[in-house]
Scaffold this active site. Structure first.
Site, short mmCIF file in Angstrom:
data_model
loop_
_atom_site.label_atom_id
_atom_site.label_comp_id
_atom_site.label_asym_id
_atom_site.label_seq_id
_atom_site.Cartn_x
_atom_site.Cartn_y
_atom_site.Cartn_z
N SER A 154 37.61 41.84 51.32
CA SER A 154 37.23 43.38 50.87
C SER A 154 35.89 42.98 51.36
O SER A 154 35.11 42.19 51.12
CB SER A 154 37.38 43.16 49.17
OG SER A 154 37.06 43.68 48.27
N TYR A 176 36.53 38.63 41.36
CA TYR A 176 37.31 38.66 42.37
C TYR A 176 36.66 39.29 43.47
O TYR A 176 37.00 37.98 44.66
CB TYR A 176 37.84 40.04 42.31
CG TYR A 176 38.20 40.98 43.76
CD1 TYR A 176 39.71 40.95 43.92
CD2 TYR A 176 37.65 42.33 43.93
CE1 TYR A 176 40.26 41.36 45.01
CE2 TYR A 176 38.45 42.16 45.28
CZ TYR A 176 39.38 42.56 45.55
OH TYR A 176 39.79 43.26 46.63
N1 LIG Z 1 43.63 49.60 48.60
C1 LIG Z 1 41.71 48.64 48.49
O1 LIG Z 1 40.96 49.51 48.65
C2 LIG Z 1 41.80 47.35 49.15
C3 LIG Z 1 40.25 47.24 49.40
C4 LIG Z 1 40.21 45.58 49.45
C5 LIG Z 1 40.57 44.54 49.72
N2 LIG Z 1 41.70 45.15 49.55
C6 LIG Z 1 42.79 43.79 49.51
O2 LIG Z 1 43.74 44.25 50.27
C7 LIG Z 1 45.39 42.99 49.76
C8 LIG Z 1 46.27 44.21 49.02
O3 LIG Z 1 45.87 45.56 48.51
P1 LIG Z 1 46.17 46.84 47.71
O4 LIG Z 1 45.54 47.67 47.89
O5 LIG Z 1 47.79 47.08 48.45
O6 LIG Z 1 46.94 46.72 46.15
P2 LIG Z 1 48.18 46.03 45.58
O7 LIG Z 1 48.34 45.35 44.40
O8 LIG Z 1 49.41 47.68 46.28
O9 LIG Z 1 49.02 44.96 46.53
C9 LIG Z 1 49.14 43.29 46.45
C10 LIG Z 1 50.10 43.04 45.91
O10 LIG Z 1 50.13 41.57 46.29
C11 LIG Z 1 51.24 41.04 45.14
N3 LIG Z 1 50.79 40.05 44.38
C12 LIG Z 1 50.08 39.63 43.57
N4 LIG Z 1 49.64 38.22 43.30
C13 LIG Z 1 50.48 37.84 43.58
C14 LIG Z 1 51.66 36.59 43.87
N5 LIG Z 1 50.47 35.10 43.43
N6 LIG Z 1 52.40 35.94 45.04
C15 LIG Z 1 53.23 37.17 45.19
N7 LIG Z 1 52.88 38.16 45.61
C16 LIG Z 1 51.22 38.85 44.73
C17 LIG Z 1 51.13 42.10 43.68
O11 LIG Z 1 52.36 42.30 43.27
C18 LIG Z 1 51.47 43.78 44.77
O12 LIG Z 1 52.07 43.82 45.31
C19 LIG Z 1 44.81 42.22 48.89
O13 LIG Z 1 44.30 41.28 49.20
C20 LIG Z 1 43.42 43.47 48.10
O14 LIG Z 1 42.71 42.67 47.62
C21 LIG Z 1 42.76 45.83 49.58
#
Ligand SMILES: NC(=O)c1ccc[n+]([C@@H]2O[C@H](COP(=O)([O-])OP(=O)(O)OC[C@H]3O[C@@H](n4cnc5c(N)ncnc54)[C@H](O)[C@@H]3O)[C@@H](O)[C@H]2O)c1
Length: 365
Positions: free
Chosen positions: A154, A179
């Site tokens: 991230s 985080y």
């Molecule tokens: N969206 C953004 O702007 C952004 C920015 C930086 C990093 N990220 C990273 O990208 C990834 C995806 O993010 P996103 O925006 O799609 O978020 P999101 O919350 O929509 O997706 C993450 C998914 O992981 C699942 N999850 C959480 N803990 C879990 C576990 N222990 N076992 C199985 N499933 C689990 C959740 O139910 C969720 O559906 C994440 O790792 C997030 O930290 C996202």
């Protein structure tokens, strides 16, 4: 240039954790459309950090894409913190490519809910690394173990970094949230596993990803919910903040390209593996002023019929001073991705927010 091994994704067994999360669902739909043969396993615990109905909705989109695809798709509800489950999936499906997107996201939530960050982002990620490592021990015949681990890091790892653009060369040892600390830890753990067990791994630092069926905890989505109810949104530093906003299709394009190009395994002068390890930024390509972003959002919400045609833009935003700890400008140096994978995000905020507004209008009808 970090040398890459090209991997044709057709016919491969792929694990995507965190599908049907926002980015995961979009990634799996794209893979189901583009690939021929093979298998995709989606693993998600469907937690209620935000309304799980949105995850069920995305899962329904994934499943209808799977019906039209000749790639087999299996959804498993479970947590990556469950080592026995993770191991059993790796042993059963012999994954070639692993994309770990499952994580507890959100900076603010980590203040009151630290446990879940440790469980999902550290223990869960460790289980994925161990399973990748163990995949080599039972590799037989055609199967050679995991060929590429791609995982979400991230932009928050940059913490209070003041130098822009943010570069993967910058020192990021001062996380300002739990985080961020877990995401930076993922990069460190991946490095040690790449070095010790020769696991090709690539970490991707995403910068504010947005789009249809996105995350309701993120600014554009929560601002939309507020505006629809007639509320007012606060714009810090009088809206004079520059940020990278990355449309989800650009993120997916970047992830797919990265999946197909794994860091090459090489032996160093000491006769030991040089870690096949890389980290990249994926950011919008062009930092946007927050005031412009929110103005475009409001215009697109009007065009989509979500806000009334005579909507008073000025009346629903409050320009306030900077919050302590905030930084006026942050954006990504994504030249590494361009250099090694020939890709720079393409989609501007007008097109991206129009797609979001169109989807929101349908979804909330
Ligand atoms: N969206 C953004 O702007 C952004 C920015 C930086 C990093 N990220 C990273 O990208 C990834 C995806 O993010 P996103 O925006 O799609 O978020 P999101 O919350 O929509 O997706 C993450 C998914 O992981 C699942 N999850 C959480 N803990 C879990 C576990 N222990 N076992 C199985 N499933 C689990 C959740 O139910 C969720 O559906 C994440 O790792 C997030 O930290 C996202």
């Amino acid at each position: 240039m970090t040398p890459k091994e090209k991997i044709n994704l057709d016919g491969k067994n792929i694990l995507v954790t965190g599908c049907p999360g926002f980015i995961g669902a979009n990634l799996v739909i794209r893979l189901l459309k583009d690939l021929t043969g093979g298998l995709i396993v989606s693993l998600d615990n469907m937690n209620d950090y935000y309304d799980p109905k949105l995850k069920e909705y995305r899962l329904s989109l994934v499943e209808s894409a799977a019906e039209k695809s000749n790639v087999k798709h299996v959804f498993v509800k479970g947590t990556i913190a469950d080592k026995a489950l993770v191991d059993s999936l790796f042993e059963k499906y012999h994954f070639d490519i692993v994309v770990n997107l499952a994580a507890q996201a959100g900076v603010r939530y980590s203040i009151d809910h630290p446990d879940v960050y440790i469980e999902s982002n550290l223990i869960g990620f460790y289980n994925i690394l161990e399973a990748c490592r163990n995949s080599y021990s039972y590799a037989d015949g055609e199967y050679k173990g995991v060929r590429h681990l791609v995982y979400a890091s991230s932009s928050s790892v940059y913490g209070g970094n003041k130098k822009v653009p943010f570069s993967v060369e910058d020192k990021v040892d001062n996380p300002v949230s739990l985080y961020a600390a877990t995401k930076k830890s993922n990069e460190l753990l991946a490095h040690s596993y790449s070095k010790l067990y020769n696991i090709p791994s690539t970490g991707l630092r995403f910068f504010t990803v947005y789009g249809p069926a996105g995350r309701p905890d993120m600014f554009y989505y929560s601002a939309t919910n507020t505006l629809v109810k007639g509320g007012t949104i606060k714009l810090f530093n009088y809206g004079n903040m520059k940020r990278d906003f990355t449309y989800v299709d650009d993120i997916v394009e970047g992830v797919v390209r990265v999946m197909g190009g794994a860091p090459v395994r090489e032996t160093g002068e000491d006769g030991l593996p040089v870690p096949p390890y890389a980290v990249y930024n994926i950011g919008g390509g062009q930092p946007e002023n927050l005031l412009d972003y929110i103005s475009v959002l409001q215009e697109e919400l009007v065009s989509a019929g979500i806000l009334p045609a005579d909507y008073d833009f000025e009346g629903h935003r409050e320009l306030v001073e900077m919050q302590p700890g905030d930084v006026p400008i942050t954006y990504a140096d994504s030249t590494g991705l361009e250099r090694d994978y020939g890709f720079t995000p393409q989609i501007g905020i007008r097109e991206g927010l129009r797609n979001f507004a169109g989807w929101y209008a349908e979804f909330t009808k």
